[in-house]
Scaffold this motif. Structure first.
Motif, PDB file in Angstrom:
ATOM      1  N   LEU A 218      26.334  59.283  56.219  1.00  0.00           N
ATOM      2  CA  LEU A 218      25.766  58.998  57.621  1.00  0.00           C
ATOM      3  C   LEU A 218      26.777  59.157  58.800  1.00  0.00           C
ATOM      4  CD1 LEU A 218      23.089  56.117  57.251  1.00  0.00           C
ATOM      5  CD2 LEU A 218      22.803  58.732  56.668  1.00  0.00           C
ATOM      6  N   GLY A 219      27.767  58.625  58.522  1.00  0.00           N
ATOM      7  CA  GLY A 219      29.060  58.819  59.577  1.00  0.00           C
ATOM      8  C   GLY A 219      29.381  60.337  59.873  1.00  0.00           C
ATOM      9  N   ALA A 220      29.372  61.263  58.687  1.00  0.00           N
ATOM     10  CA  ALA A 220      29.725  62.436  58.705  1.00  0.00           C
ATOM     11  C   ALA A 220      28.485  63.405  59.511  1.00  0.00           C
ATOM     12  CB  ALA A 220      30.208  63.146  57.410  1.00  0.00           C
ATOM     13  N   ALA A 221      27.336  63.069  58.927  1.00  0.00           N
ATOM     14  CA  ALA A 221      26.060  63.343  59.384  1.00  0.00           C
ATOM     15  C   ALA A 221      25.891  63.470  60.957  1.00  0.00           C
ATOM     16  CB  ALA A 221      24.948  62.990  58.985  1.00  0.00           C
ATOM     17  N   LEU A 222      26.176  62.193  61.473  1.00  0.00           N
ATOM     18  CA  LEU A 222      26.082  61.836  62.921  1.00  0.00           C
ATOM     19  C   LEU A 222      27.144  62.470  63.634  1.00  0.00           C
ATOM     20  CD1 LEU A 222      25.096  60.118  65.303  1.00  0.00           C
ATOM     21  CD2 LEU A 222      26.556  58.138  64.627  1.00  0.00           C
TER      22      LEU A 222
END
Length: 298
Positions: A218-222
Motif C-alpha cells: 500500500l505504501g508503494a501504491a500510494l
C-alpha cells in the motif's frame, strides 16, 4: 543602526470543543508562541484529551472561553457548528475584533456570518489531516496543508496563522468548500475502510499478519498514485482480466458478502478511469463490465 523586527502580537487562544482536532491545533498555536488560556469540553474523553494536550489550561463554559480569548477555535462537529455560532453571537459572547476560527472542512467563512455581524473576524482553517487525539497530532500539523477561506481582507492573517503552526496554506473559495471536503473524505476516510476490509479478507485467507503484508504494497501504491495518478493503476481490472474479477466476486459472495458492493463499486470506477486513459483496451472492457454487472453470480 540595527533594525529590530517586531514579532507579531501574541494572542490569547481559547478552544470551544475539545475533540480530537481542537486541542491539537491549540497546542500548535501554543508552540508558535501564543497563549492557550481556556477550553471547553463536555465529555470525560474531551476533558482528558484537553488535560493531555493542553496541561494547566482551565476548562469552562463556551461563553467564558470567549471572554478570555483574542482568538477562539470552534472545533465542534460540522453539524453542530451553525447552531454554536448563532448561539454565541446572539448571547453577545463574540467581541468586536475577536478572531473566530473554525476547523471544519465542509464550511467556509460564511457559516461564521453571525459572528461577523457581531464584530468578529471569521477564518476557516481546515487541517487536511486525520487526528487521533494524542500528542502525535501536533507533530503531524508541521508540513500539513490547511484549507483556508476568509474574507479577502483577512486572507493574509489566516495564512500567517497556518504558517506559524508549520502548515501550508491552500486557498479554497467559499463555494468550493464542499467539493474540497468531499475530495479529502474520499481519499482519507474511504482509504481506512478499504484497508480494514482488505485486512479482514487476508485474515480469512489465513494471513497471520495482514498489516505487515499490506504495508509495503500500500505504501508503494500510494506513492505511485500521488506521483503518477491513473498511470499507477495495476491489477486485473486495469488489465481487463474478466475471469480473475469473476473469481474474486465468487469468493467474496461465499466468504465475505458484505465486501461485494464495495469491490464492484471500486472496480467499476477503476475500469472507467483505465478505459478513459487508454490502459484498458476496449475489446476487454465489455467482458469485464459484464462480470461486474453480474456481481459474480454467473
Amino acid at each position: 543602526m540595527v533594525v529590530v523586527e517586531e514579532k507579531p502580537a501574541r494572542l490569547a487562544v481559547g478552544v470551544v470543543g475539545a475533540g480530537r482536532v481542537g486541542p491539537a491545533v491549540a497546542a500548535a498555536l501554543r508552540n508558535a508562541g501564543h497563549r492557550v488560556v481556556a477550553a471547553s469540553g463536555v465529555s470525560e474523553a474531551s476533558r482528558r484529551r484537553a488535560g493531555t494536550l493542553l496541561p494547566g489550561v482551565p476548562l469552562m463554559e463556551p461563553a467564558a472561553v470567549l471572554r478570555r480569548s483574542d482568538l477562539v477555535l470552534l472545533t465542534v462537529p460540522d453539524d453542530a457548528l451553525p447552531a454554536l455560532v448563532n448561539g454565541l453571537a446572539e448571547t453577545g459572547a463574540v467581541r468586536p475584533g475577536q478572531l473566530v476560527v473554525h476547523t471544519s472542512g465542509r464550511y467556509g467563512a460564511a457559516v461564521l456570518n453571525p459572528a461577523l455581524r457581531a464584530g468578529g473576524l471569521p477564518l476557516a482553517l481546515h487541517p487536511a489531516m486525520t487526528f487521533t487525539g494524542t500528542p502525535v497530532d501536533v507533530q503531524r500539523l508541521v508540513g500539513c496543508s490547511f484549507g483556508v477561506t476568509a474574507p479577502g481582507e483577512l486572507r493574509m492573517a489566516a495564512e500567517a496563522l497556518v504558517i506559524e503552526m508549520g502548515g501550508e496554506p491552500e486557498w479554497i473559495e467559499e463555494a468550493a468548500r464542499p467539493l474540497y471536503h468531499a475530495g479529502l473524505a474520499i481519499g482519507a476516510n474511504h482509504l481506512v475502510t478499504l484497508v480494514a476490509q482488505s485486512m479482514d479478507l487476508l485474515r480469512a485467507a489465513g494471513v497471520t499478519e495482514p498489516g505487515r503484508m499490506l504495508g509495503p504494497l500500500l505504501g508503494a501504491a500510494l506513492d505511485n498514485a500521488l506521483r503518477s495518478g491513473d498511470a499507477a493503476l495495476t491489477g486485473p481490472v486495469a488489465r481487463g482480466d474478466a475471469g480473475t474479477v469473476t473469481a474474486h466476486l465468487r469468493e467474496l459472495r461465499a466468504h465475505a458478502p458484505e465486501a461485494v458492493a464495495s469491490y464492484v463499486a471500486m472496480a467499476r470506477a477503476t475500469a472507467d478511469r483505465a478505459l478513459a486513459n487508454g490502459m484498458l483496451k476496449a475489446e476487454y472492457a465489455a467482458a469485464l463490465l459484464g462480470a461486474l454487472a453480474d456481481d459474480g453470480t454467473r
